[in-house]
Scaffold this active site. Structure first.
Site, PDB file in Angstrom:
ATOM      1  N   GLY A 389       0.819  -1.213   0.000  1.00 58.53           N
ATOM      2  CA  GLY A 389       0.000   0.000   0.000  1.00 58.53           C
ATOM      3  C   GLY A 389       0.848   1.256   0.000  1.00 58.53           C
ATOM      4  CG  ASP A 430      -1.910   9.129  -4.794  1.00 56.41           C
ATOM      5  OD1 ASP A 430      -2.965   9.041  -5.450  1.00 56.41           O
ATOM      6  OD2 ASP A 430      -0.911   8.413  -5.013  1.00 56.41           O
ATOM      7  CB  ALA A 438      -2.959   8.581 -12.564  1.00 55.94           C
ATOM      8  CG  HIS A 562     -19.962  -8.858 -34.670  1.00 56.69           C
ATOM      9  ND1 HIS A 562     -20.002  -9.627 -33.519  1.00 56.69           N
ATOM     10  CD2 HIS A 562     -19.743  -9.710 -35.705  1.00 56.69           C
ATOM     11  CE1 HIS A 562     -19.826 -10.900 -33.860  1.00 56.69           C
ATOM     12  NE2 HIS A 562     -19.669 -10.978 -35.174  1.00 56.69           N
TER      13      HIS A 562
HETATM   14  P1  FAD Z   1       2.208  11.926  -7.422  1.00 56.44           P
HETATM   15  O1  FAD Z   1       2.139  11.339  -8.761  1.00 56.44           O
HETATM   16  O2  FAD Z   1       2.651  11.075  -6.291  1.00 56.44           O
HETATM   17  O3  FAD Z   1       3.129  13.190  -7.527  1.00 56.44           O
HETATM   18  C1  FAD Z   1       3.504  13.915  -6.410  1.00 56.44           C
HETATM   19  C2  FAD Z   1       4.713  14.742  -6.768  1.00 56.44           C
HETATM   20  O4  FAD Z   1       4.977  15.600  -5.687  1.00 56.44           O
HETATM   21  C3  FAD Z   1       5.979  13.927  -6.985  1.00 56.44           C
HETATM   22  O5  FAD Z   1       6.567  14.285  -8.207  1.00 56.44           O
HETATM   23  C4  FAD Z   1       6.881  14.303  -5.810  1.00 56.44           C
HETATM   24  O6  FAD Z   1       8.226  14.357  -6.190  1.00 56.44           O
HETATM   25  C5  FAD Z   1       6.367  15.684  -5.477  1.00 56.44           C
HETATM   26  N1  FAD Z   1       6.546  16.066  -4.086  1.00 56.44           N
HETATM   27  C6  FAD Z   1       6.050  15.460  -2.986  1.00 56.44           C
HETATM   28  N2  FAD Z   1       6.361  16.156  -1.893  1.00 56.44           N
HETATM   29  C7  FAD Z   1       7.084  17.206  -2.305  1.00 56.44           C
HETATM   30  C8  FAD Z   1       7.685  18.294  -1.639  1.00 56.44           C
HETATM   31  N3  FAD Z   1       7.585  18.452  -0.323  1.00 56.44           N
HETATM   32  N4  FAD Z   1       8.360  19.200  -2.378  1.00 56.44           N
HETATM   33  C9  FAD Z   1       8.458  19.070  -3.723  1.00 56.44           C
HETATM   34  N5  FAD Z   1       7.893  18.063  -4.399  1.00 56.44           N
HETATM   35  C10 FAD Z   1       7.213  17.162  -3.702  1.00 56.44           C
HETATM   36  N6  FAD Z   1      -2.744   4.906 -10.938  1.00 56.44           N
HETATM   37  C11 FAD Z   1      -3.567   4.742 -11.981  1.00 56.44           C
HETATM   38  O7  FAD Z   1      -4.568   5.453 -12.090  1.00 56.44           O
HETATM   39  N7  FAD Z   1      -3.321   3.789 -12.943  1.00 56.44           N
HETATM   40  C12 FAD Z   1      -2.259   2.974 -12.872  1.00 56.44           C
HETATM   41  O8  FAD Z   1      -2.060   2.130 -13.735  1.00 56.44           O
HETATM   42  C13 FAD Z   1      -1.373   3.123 -11.786  1.00 56.44           C
HETATM   43  N8  FAD Z   1      -0.278   2.331 -11.679  1.00 56.44           N
HETATM   44  C14 FAD Z   1       0.594   2.534 -10.667  1.00 56.44           C
HETATM   45  C15 FAD Z   1       1.716   1.730 -10.585  1.00 56.44           C
HETATM   46  C16 FAD Z   1       2.628   1.898  -9.574  1.00 56.44           C
HETATM   47  C17 FAD Z   1       3.842   1.028  -9.500  1.00 56.44           C
HETATM   48  C18 FAD Z   1       2.412   2.920  -8.602  1.00 56.44           C
HETATM   49  C19 FAD Z   1       3.380   3.143  -7.494  1.00 56.44           C
HETATM   50  C20 FAD Z   1       1.281   3.726  -8.658  1.00 56.44           C
HETATM   51  C21 FAD Z   1       0.363   3.533  -9.692  1.00 56.44           C
HETATM   52  N9  FAD Z   1      -0.784   4.318  -9.790  1.00 56.44           N
HETATM   53  C22 FAD Z   1      -1.652   4.123 -10.824  1.00 56.44           C
HETATM   54  C23 FAD Z   1      -1.105   5.365  -8.800  1.00 56.44           C
HETATM   55  C24 FAD Z   1      -0.722   6.747  -9.362  1.00 56.44           C
HETATM   56  O9  FAD Z   1       0.619   6.745  -9.720  1.00 56.44           O
HETATM   57  C25 FAD Z   1      -1.004   7.812  -8.328  1.00 56.44           C
HETATM   58  O10 FAD Z   1      -2.337   7.722  -7.904  1.00 56.44           O
HETATM   59  C26 FAD Z   1      -0.779   9.196  -8.918  1.00 56.44           C
HETATM   60  O11 FAD Z   1       0.544   9.344  -9.370  1.00 56.44           O
HETATM   61  C27 FAD Z   1      -1.089  10.258  -7.881  1.00 56.44           C
HETATM   62  O12 FAD Z   1      -0.895  11.500  -8.460  1.00 56.44           O
HETATM   63  P2  FAD Z   1      -0.585  12.787  -7.592  1.00 56.44           P
HETATM   64  O13 FAD Z   1      -0.518  13.913  -8.551  1.00 56.44           O
HETATM   65  O14 FAD Z   1      -1.510  12.875  -6.456  1.00 56.44           O
HETATM   66  O15 FAD Z   1       0.837  12.536  -6.932  1.00 56.44           O
END
Ligand code: FAD
Length: 590
Positions: A389, A430, A438, A562
């Site tokens: 998780g 997230d 995503a 189809h």
């Molecule tokens: P994130 O993508 O986590 O981006 C957050 C960004 O904030 C990062 O670049 C990080 O560097 C930056 N950051 C964090 N804190 C700081 C800080 N204090 N200062 C500066 N920068 C900071 N989801 C799907 O919908 N489909 C999929 O197929 C899928 N496959 C996945 C496979 C894997 C292996 C993983 C790990 C996740 C997968 N997910 C998938 C989930 C998806 O990646 C996340 O839900 C999504 O990326 C969340 O987007 P976000 O913009 O909230 O944050």
């Protein structure tokens, strides 16, 4: 004449007493649905409250200068009967939904109309913290709406987890795995290929080229939109400033509004040997350091099973251990079953209801101990992937310095405009409650950007689809059967086994299933699930159908091409309606 009903002030966020600055209707006026009734104004925002229905105002219960809060009576409205419609589609059907809600008690109407959203002064300077799918979508949308946008991320490339170490690289490798498996399976069709030779450097390079192409594209899009990208670790230091630190230096960036989009990180299991590179998280697994002879995947959720699929195809002997009694907890068992069966044939072990109690790092391997019915007490592996998780990064954004509330799990609670308890500080993706996906993050990013730009937008998607890109894929959206049973929600079901789909058989696969759940009296689609190749692409149609309020006839009477797998949706709907010809269901004629 129809009876009148009360229209009350809906949920207006954190304001419990706001001024009525305009009353736009008088007794006897005719109003259309969504016509504004009154305008409210606080020191931060103004909002109009729309009429939930077309009708005639019977009486008005507020005056300019009154102070009102949620639930205050605005008008009594005599609802206009909607003319009978020959055919209902799309928007009309959605309107009918609202009409139906209008027949419900007033409180329900008010809740349904919380779409009466706050429009604030548009921000001029917007900072977005985190450049994942949530953050970059927010930044780009806000720039398109004319805001001055600064996008902050600690990583050298944009795209966050999704593009760099999540969705995109994992799907690139899963495609490779699928081709390997399909080629192997083709000997049964009379076409044999040699066993694959894996050039790991080349495969890694190809995966990275996909990532680079997308992240490079994002940098280009940011440049074209004049979004200022700042690299560094960002933290709120007050309600209007973010400090960004990098290489021992720091700068403060002021803002009128900020969107926190800092995402999540993998949960670390306590008590494991620290710093042993053979114990990986999903990021480590996607690096493809080697193809371990024996790999243990801890966690039978989507990410764990996707990586198990990749490594099994590349040649590892994979074992999966899951604490709960089934793979992909939360998904209906009939959808998971075909996946479990196929994975069981490709993995060395799948241990359910089993706990990992410890890992001992030895020179040549990792000795893992288990507690569970079928698992051995101990077994040895070359690598272990921990995929149990992810946790939100709510503890890492300096929330306390701005008075932003973080809940006990590290999420930032938000309203349906993505506002935290501090109204110009938004949070998305997230970092906020809901599925960590995503497509949810990017949708929320747009909402937050539009609200920051002064638009009356809100998050009102009915459903968010989920997909496991395993082989077979599993996808579901809306109500699940498990949830319906647990909550005693009445439903009718239509299923179509892919063994009766010509397209599926042509793909050499017959284990798939499409299942649709309908509201029993109206036939409206409530939920959908499918398992089989490309199920993740099919779920989009069901998602749209739920958003549009479609019923079984809409789906069954839509002509699907189809032979495609998409026909299984129409046929599952026909199975519910009793009109199916591609199956024989003796009890469902009509
Ligand atoms: P994130 O993508 O986590 O981006 C957050 C960004 O904030 C990062 O670049 C990080 O560097 C930056 N950051 C964090 N804190 C700081 C800080 N204090 N200062 C500066 N920068 C900071 N989801 C799907 O919908 N489909 C999929 O197929 C899928 N496959 C996945 C496979 C894997 C292996 C993983 C790990 C996740 C997968 N997910 C998938 C989930 C998806 O990646 C996340 O839900 C999504 O990326 C969340 O987007 P976000 O913009 O909230 O944050």
């Amino acid at each position: 004449m129809a009876e009148s009903f009360e229209v009350k002030v809906p949920d207006i966020g954190d304001f419990d007493s706001v001024d009525v600055v305009e009353v736009l209707v008088a007794a006897g006026d005719r109003v259309a649905k969504d016509d504004s009734l009154i305008t409210l104004e606080s020191d931060k925002a103004s909002m109009e409250v729309p009429s939930p229905n077309a009708g005639t105002i019977e009486s008005v219960h507020v005056a300019v200068g009154d102070k009102v809060g949620e639930g205050a009576l605005i008008v009594r409205l005599v609802r206009e009967e909607a003319p009978a419609k020959v055919e209902e589609k799309g928007e009309e059907r959605a309107e009918k939904e609202v009409e139906k809600k209008a027949e419900a008690p007033v409180e329900v109407v008010a809740a349904a109309r919380s779409a009466a959203r706050i429009a604030t002064e548009p921000a001029r300077r917007l900072v977005v913290l985190g450049a994942g799918p949530g953050g970059y979508s927010a930044a780009f949308r806000a720039a398109d709406l004319g805001l001055e946008v600064t996008l902050v991320d600690r990583e050298p490339t944009l795209g966050g987890v999704c593009l760099n170490v999540g969705c995109i690289p994992s799907k690139a490798l899963l495609h490779t795995a699928r081709v390997i498996d399909e080629a192997e399976g083709f000997s049964a069709h009379g076409v044999s290929f040699q066993a694959p030779k894996i050039d790991l450097d080349k495969l890694r390079g190809w995966k990275q080229s996909v990532v680079d192409r997308l992240t490079g594209g994002l940098a280009d899009l940011a440049r074209k939109r004049k979004v200022t990208v700042v690299r560094g670790e960002g933290r709120l230091v007050s309600t209007h400033e973010l400090e960004v630190a990098r290489d021992g230096e720091s700068q403060r960036i002021g803002f009128d509004a900020v969107i926190l989009a800092a995402g999540s990180r993998p949960v670390v299991l306590p008590g494991l040997p620290a710093g042993d590179p053979r114990i990986m998280d999903s990021t480590g697994a996607l690096e493809l350091g080697d193809v371990p002879r024996r790999l243990l995947v801890i966690g039978g959720g989507i990410i764990g099973l996707e990586m198990a699929t990749v490594y099994a195809a590349l040649g590892s002997k994979v074992s999966v251990v899951e604490l709960l009694e089934g793979l992909i907890p939360g998904c209906d068992r009939d959808l998971v079953r075909p996946l479990h069966k196929r994975l069981a044939a490709r993995c060395e072990n799948i241990w359910l209801s089993t706990r990992v109690t410890g890992i001992k790092a030895r020179k040549n391997d990792l000795e893992v101990s288990f507690e569970g019915a079928d698992a051995p007490a101990r077994a040895r592996f070359d690598r272990v992937l921990v995929a149990v998780g992810r946790r939100p990064n709510g503890d890492l954004v300096g929330a306390e310095a701005a008075g932003v509330r973080v809940d006990e799990r590290g999420f930032l609670p938000v309203d349906d405009q993505q506002r935290t308890n501090i109204s110009h500080i938004f949070a998305i993706g997230d970092l906020v409650p809901g599925p960590m996906l995503a497509h949810k993050a990017s949708h929320e990013g747009r909402v937050a950007a539009e609200v920051a730009a002064g638009h009356k937008t809100g998050f009102d998607a009915r459903v968010i689809p989920s997909v496991a890109y395993t082989d077979p894929e599993v996808a579901w959206v809306g109500l699940t059967e498990t949830e319906a049973k647990a909550k005693s929600v009445a439903y009718g079901k239509g299923t179509f086994p892919w063994a009766a789909s010509g397209r599926s058989l042509g793909l050499g696969r017959d284990e798939g299933l499409t299942k649709l759940l309908f509201e029993p009296t109206t036939g409206r689609l409530l939920g959908a699930g499918m398992v089989g190749p490309s199920a993740g692409d099919l779920v989009a149609e069901a998602t749209l159908a739920i958003e549009m309020g479609s019923d079984a006839h809409d789906l069954g009477l839509t002509i699907h091409p189809h032979p495609t797998l998409s026909e299984t949706i129409a046929m599952a709907a026909e199975a519910f309606s009793g009109t199916i010809v591609d199956l024989y269901l003796p009890k469902r004629k009509g």
